[in-house]
Scaffold this active site. Sequence first.
Site, PDB file in Angstrom:
ATOM      1  NE  ARG A   2      42.100  12.383  -1.454  1.00 49.96           N
ATOM      2  CZ  ARG A   2      43.174  12.804  -0.785  1.00 49.96           C
ATOM      3  NH1 ARG A   2      44.136  11.966  -0.469  1.00 49.96           N
ATOM      4  NH2 ARG A   2      43.280  14.060  -0.401  1.00 49.96           N
ATOM      5  CG  ASP A  62      48.769   6.033   3.316  1.00 51.09           C
ATOM      6  OD1 ASP A  62      48.800   5.496   4.437  1.00 51.09           O
ATOM      7  OD2 ASP A  62      48.725   7.275   3.146  1.00 51.09           O
TER       8      ASP A  62
HETATM    9  P1  NAD Z   1      49.575  17.658  -8.194  1.00 52.55           P
HETATM   10  O1  NAD Z   1      48.355  18.447  -8.504  1.00 52.55           O
HETATM   11  O2  NAD Z   1      50.891  18.375  -8.075  1.00 52.55           O
HETATM   12  O3  NAD Z   1      49.752  16.481  -9.264  1.00 52.55           O
HETATM   13  C1  NAD Z   1      48.692  15.681  -9.722  1.00 52.55           C
HETATM   14  C2  NAD Z   1      49.009  15.293 -11.153  1.00 52.55           C
HETATM   15  O4  NAD Z   1      48.011  14.371 -11.586  1.00 52.55           O
HETATM   16  C3  NAD Z   1      49.009  16.480 -12.121  1.00 52.55           C
HETATM   17  O5  NAD Z   1      50.209  16.503 -12.870  1.00 52.55           O
HETATM   18  C4  NAD Z   1      47.811  16.192 -13.011  1.00 52.55           C
HETATM   19  O6  NAD Z   1      47.979  16.648 -14.359  1.00 52.55           O
HETATM   20  C5  NAD Z   1      47.767  14.676 -12.941  1.00 52.55           C
HETATM   21  N1  NAD Z   1      46.515  14.122 -13.442  1.00 52.55           N
HETATM   22  C6  NAD Z   1      45.278  14.709 -13.471  1.00 52.55           C
HETATM   23  N2  NAD Z   1      44.406  13.888 -14.092  1.00 52.55           N
HETATM   24  C7  NAD Z   1      45.100  12.775 -14.452  1.00 52.55           C
HETATM   25  C8  NAD Z   1      44.752  11.575 -15.150  1.00 52.55           C
HETATM   26  N3  NAD Z   1      43.521  11.374 -15.621  1.00 52.55           N
HETATM   27  N4  NAD Z   1      45.723  10.649 -15.334  1.00 52.55           N
HETATM   28  C9  NAD Z   1      46.980  10.851 -14.898  1.00 52.55           C
HETATM   29  N5  NAD Z   1      47.366  11.980 -14.264  1.00 52.55           N
HETATM   30  C10 NAD Z   1      46.440  12.915 -14.034  1.00 52.55           C
HETATM   31  O7  NAD Z   1      49.233  16.878  -6.838  1.00 52.55           O
HETATM   32  P2  NAD Z   1      50.269  16.204  -5.811  1.00 52.55           P
HETATM   33  O8  NAD Z   1      50.584  17.212  -4.747  1.00 52.55           O
HETATM   34  O9  NAD Z   1      51.354  15.555  -6.553  1.00 52.55           O
HETATM   35  O10 NAD Z   1      49.309  15.138  -5.124  1.00 52.55           O
HETATM   36  C11 NAD Z   1      48.820  14.020  -5.860  1.00 52.55           C
HETATM   37  C12 NAD Z   1      47.721  13.347  -5.075  1.00 52.55           C
HETATM   38  O11 NAD Z   1      48.278  12.764  -3.896  1.00 52.55           O
HETATM   39  C13 NAD Z   1      46.640  14.285  -4.518  1.00 52.55           C
HETATM   40  O12 NAD Z   1      45.636  14.540  -5.487  1.00 52.55           O
HETATM   41  C14 NAD Z   1      46.105  13.538  -3.342  1.00 52.55           C
HETATM   42  O13 NAD Z   1      44.988  12.785  -3.760  1.00 52.55           O
HETATM   43  C15 NAD Z   1      47.233  12.597  -2.959  1.00 52.55           C
HETATM   44  N6  NAD Z   1      47.752  12.856  -1.601  1.00 52.55           N
HETATM   45  C16 NAD Z   1      47.750  11.851  -0.696  1.00 52.55           C
HETATM   46  C17 NAD Z   1      48.247  12.051   0.595  1.00 52.55           C
HETATM   47  C18 NAD Z   1      48.313  10.956   1.632  1.00 52.55           C
HETATM   48  O14 NAD Z   1      48.577  11.231   2.796  1.00 52.55           O
HETATM   49  N7  NAD Z   1      48.112   9.695   1.284  1.00 52.55           N
HETATM   50  C19 NAD Z   1      48.733  13.313   0.932  1.00 52.55           C
HETATM   51  C20 NAD Z   1      48.751  14.325  -0.041  1.00 52.55           C
HETATM   52  C21 NAD Z   1      48.253  14.088  -1.311  1.00 52.55           C
END
Ligand code: NAD
Length: 331
Positions: free
Chosen positions: A234, A258
């Site tokens: 994000r 991205d």
């Molecule tokens: P997920 O929920 O499986 O994993 C997120 C991880 O981040 C979790 O393990 C959580 O504990 C960790 N986290 C939370 N707070 C944190 C902190 N302060 N420091 C470090 N880690 C922390 O989610 P995911 O499916 O792996 O997706 C991750 C992110 O990718 C989403 O939140 C979204 O913002 C982003 N995303 C981007 C796109 C894109 O097209 N660019 C698409 C999908 C998701």
Amino acid sequence: MKTAVFSARRYDRTMLARANASARHELRFFDDRLTAENAPLAEGCEAVCVFVNDVVDAEVLAILARQGTRLIATRSTGYNHIDVAAAGQHGIAVVRVTDYSPYSVAEFAVGLLLAVNRKIARASVRTRDGNFDLDGLMGVDLHGKTVGVVGTGKIGVIFARIMGGFGCHVVGYDPYRNPAFEAAGARYVSLDELLSSSDVVSLHCPLTDQTRRIVNAETLARAKHGSILINTSRGGLVDTESAIQALKTGQLGGLAIDVYEQEANLFFQDLSSTIIRDDIIQRLVSFPNVIVTGHQAFFTVEAIGQIMQTTIESITAFERGEELVNRVPPA
Ligand code: NAD
């Protein structure tokens, strides 16, 4: 169920309509992103389907609630664009897409890393112009380098596995340990150690109050000199102006994003014939060691198919009064 679909691009219309073939919800597509001004377009729609740059704040939710909306379905994993507490106050349920191909984003992050390290986009532009000179295109081997993964959930783990395959040492930071991350041969460290030891840092955590601008002037100063930063998560995770300063001094050796903090006014539209007023993005794209893409990491046939399928299933479950397995818990 009558459903207003905002930010509906051609692929949204086609793929959502395909997923809806047997459910037969009444879908009303709108090109524009949802705002307080155009929220009246959703009058009488019990469900409103949104994407990451739609405005779903308290003001918009109040309008939607008055007009009869009872469900917000976002075609995304992240839901930081939705005021979940305000939705709860209006009795509006919020659903998201918890699971879709995490490979789409992880593989794209690797692609960005290769492109920025080996200057692939620059090289491609050069050869189109008949310039086959290699000066300025030198990268480094990723083999043997340390890669830091911030956020070791679904996407972070797959990214770690791929980087392990490149022969990188993978370290991670996450307040919650994920055994799958360690099973990938990676190890957990503090955020400080991750920053100071990593040649590459890739962000895979959600945007929350704790992670907003987790990359800022102070954390960039603690990073390894010349490291590369990848952000497919994000835009709000990075203080872009500080990143620009770090690029100017060489503290940051490369940046590939991205997602961008101010992307709502830019991304998902063709602005090539207009004057772009955002000086920060213009400065960013002027660096030879920066790559910007317009929030496309999720954009694979597999991921979009799953997103649309889950969205339709959630709307159907809501209509039938069934349990909403992808519900965002009311704040
Ligand atoms: P997920 O929920 O499986 O994993 C997120 C991880 O981040 C979790 O393990 C959580 O504990 C960790 N986290 C939370 N707070 C944190 C902190 N302060 N420091 C470090 N880690 C922390 O989610 P995911 O499916 O792996 O997706 C991750 C992110 O990718 C989403 O939140 C979204 O913002 C982003 N995303 C981007 C796109 C894109 O097209 N660019 C698409 C999908 C998701």
